[in-house]
Design a protein around this motif. Structure first.
Motif, PDB file in Angstrom:
ATOM      1  N   MET A   1       0.828  -1.203   0.000  1.00 30.42           N
ATOM      2  CA  MET A   1       0.000   0.000   0.000  1.00 30.42           C
ATOM      3  C   MET A   1       0.863   1.253   0.000  1.00 30.42           C
ATOM      4  O   MET A   1       0.547   2.245  -0.669  1.00 30.42           O
ATOM      5  CB  MET A   1      -0.919  -0.008   1.229  1.00 30.42           C
TER       6      MET A   1
ATOM      7  N   THR B   1       1.518   5.531  -2.372  1.00 31.99           N
ATOM      8  CA  THR B   1       1.050   6.693  -1.617  1.00 31.99           C
ATOM      9  C   THR B   1       2.106   7.791  -1.686  1.00 31.99           C
ATOM     10  O   THR B   1       3.289   7.515  -1.469  1.00 31.99           O
ATOM     11  CB  THR B   1       0.781   6.328  -0.143  1.00 31.99           C
TER      12      THR B   1
ATOM     13  N   PHE C   1      -5.460   1.364  -4.049  1.00 27.71           N
ATOM     14  CA  PHE C   1      -5.030   1.474  -2.656  1.00 27.71           C
ATOM     15  C   PHE C   1      -6.156   1.023  -1.730  1.00 27.71           C
ATOM     16  O   PHE C   1      -5.933   0.257  -0.780  1.00 27.71           O
ATOM     17  CB  PHE C   1      -4.638   2.927  -2.348  1.00 27.71           C
TER      18      PHE C   1
END
Length: 435
Positions: A374, A378, A407
């Motif tokens: 994840m 980001t 995500f």
């Protein structure tokens, strides 16, 4: 209070070293040395030499350079060129059509490279121009590639799972087997989202521009099929107990060399380049692991892990609350460091907390990889975002926005394996019972 001050000092010093551009391995060694020198009575030089040698001489590590070399060899078999031609004919009837090439292509290459950035870069070079030329939605094309590229960290044989297994002293074979279903789950979620989006926006998916019979599809995939069979054999030999992780990696290297020879891409330059690439990557990871091993021992001498474990136990946090806090922590840390560094930096400190909360370390390894995935998409420093920025020339915030649905799907995957941990543990249990 003294332990809290020690923790703050060491963490601040670590970020100072990393912010100053020090190598991760050197930063870990330095922090371990300072920790023992300031807060323990053991001789730091002797502890460092014995720990670094013990970590470097680990038999478990032998699988690492072999799997990396297998990936380097297959990378030079023109896999990325064959992938679109091999996968595209099978996807024309699915909603979203060729957008699924990003997901399946990344899944295939993930089993070759074990690297998120390399997966996104290799598949992206092939798919982004082709999908753009055919008129597919740019945002979904970029977003699906950003999300699917993270499969390089999860689908075995994964380099980061080897790193976690060595750091946490968890069976690498068990970790590889445990990563199969979560990898399939994540790929399925991505493909499901693409199909749903295509159904909701039918006018944004261009019509199929070719049609093939079954035998024609098989012929178009002729160069991709042997590589997939090799990957299945490597993972299957581990699952069925025919080979250890190291033996399977050696078979994988032999198979990769054979395929490279058959396809005509094996020459002295390609062989030497693959060997040097594998050596550089393996040395980097082994150096980081040696530094992490010394830091782990140093933390044991200072007593910090024991104090943190007791603190977590006294707070009586539920495992779910602890996992939520760790998820946020990993996402933030992953914005600034690569996945391997995140794992080796945190395992020594976090595992005592995890064990105190009663969380299975095998399951936790897959959880860590999912959460680190994840963090790769980001901002401000998600590595996959920079890879795609270089490929597409788009603003990094645009790419992050395009990747947002994927995500969120990773968050869904973490929730699913938390509620149903059997997704992670079922195959390892079956393999153990079988063997």
């Amino acid at each position: 209070m003294d332990q809290l001050i020690q923790s703050i000092l060491l963490i601040a010093l670590l970020f100072l070293f990393l912010g100053g551009g020090f190598w991760v391995a050197m930063s870990l060694l330095a922090i371990g040395y300072v920790g023992i020198s300031m807060f323990a009575s053991a001789p730091p030089g002797i502890v460092m030499s014995t720990t670094v040698w013990g970590a470097s001489a680990s038999w478990t590590l032998t699988a690492l350079p072999l799997f990396i070399w297998m990936g380097e060899i297959l990378f030079r078999t023109k896999l990325s060129e064959d992938m679109f031609q091999g996968l595209a004919p099978w996807l024309t009837r699915l909603p979203g059509r060729l957008l699924h090439v990003n997901v399946l292509g990344c899944a295939v290459f993930a089993a070759v490279s074990g690297s998120s950035a390399a997966t996104a870069m290799t598949v992206g070079k092939m798919s982004v121009p082709e999908l753009s030329r055919r008129g597919y939605d740019e945002k979904l094309s970029i977003g699906s590639l950003a999300g699917s590229g993270t499969l390089g960290l999860l689908i075995p044989p994964s380099i980061i799972l080897i790193v976690y297994g060595v750091s946490a002293e968890v069976s690498i074979v068990q970790l590889f087997i445990a990563g199969v279903f979560p990898g399939m789950l994540l790929a399925g979620l991505f493909m499901g989202y693409i199909a749903l989006w295509a159904v909701i926006h039918p006018g944004k998916t261009p019509p199929a521009d070719f049609s093939m019979g079954f035998l024609e599809k098989v012929y178009a995939s002729r160069r991709l099929i042997p590589i997939i069979l090799l990957i299945v054999f490597v993972i299957g030999s581990i699952y069925w107990g025919w080979a250890t992780a190291t033996e399977a990696a050696a078979c994988g290297v032999a198979g990769a060399l054979f395929l490279s020879l058959v396809t005509g891409s094996l020459n002295w330059q390609a062989f030497w380049s693959s060997l040097l690439g594998a050596t550089r990557t393996s040395c980097m990871i082994a150096f980081i692991l040696a530094g992490a091993a010394f830091l782990s021992v140093a933390m044991g001498y200072t007593g910090l892990p024991r104090v943190l474990a007791e603190w977590i136990r006294d707070m009586q946090l539920s495992p779910y609350v602890l996992l939520i806090a760790l998820t946020l922590f990993f996402i933030v840390l992953g914005c600034f460091l690569d996945g391997i560094s995140v794992v080796v930096l945190t395992v020594a400190i976090i595992l005592p907390m995890v064990q105190a909360a009663g969380i299975d370390l095998l399951w936790f390894g897959i959880y860590v990889v999912l959460v680190v995935e994840m963090s790769q998409i980001t901002p401000p420093v998600g590595f996959n975002l920079f890879v795609l920025q270089g490929l597409t020339g788009r603003n990094i915030l645009y790419i992050a926005y395009a990747a947002l649905p994927f995500f969120l799907l990773m968050v869904v995957a973490v929730v699913i394996i938390t509620i149903f941990p059997e997704i992670v543990t079922y195959l390892p249990q079956q393999a153990t019972a079988r063997n």
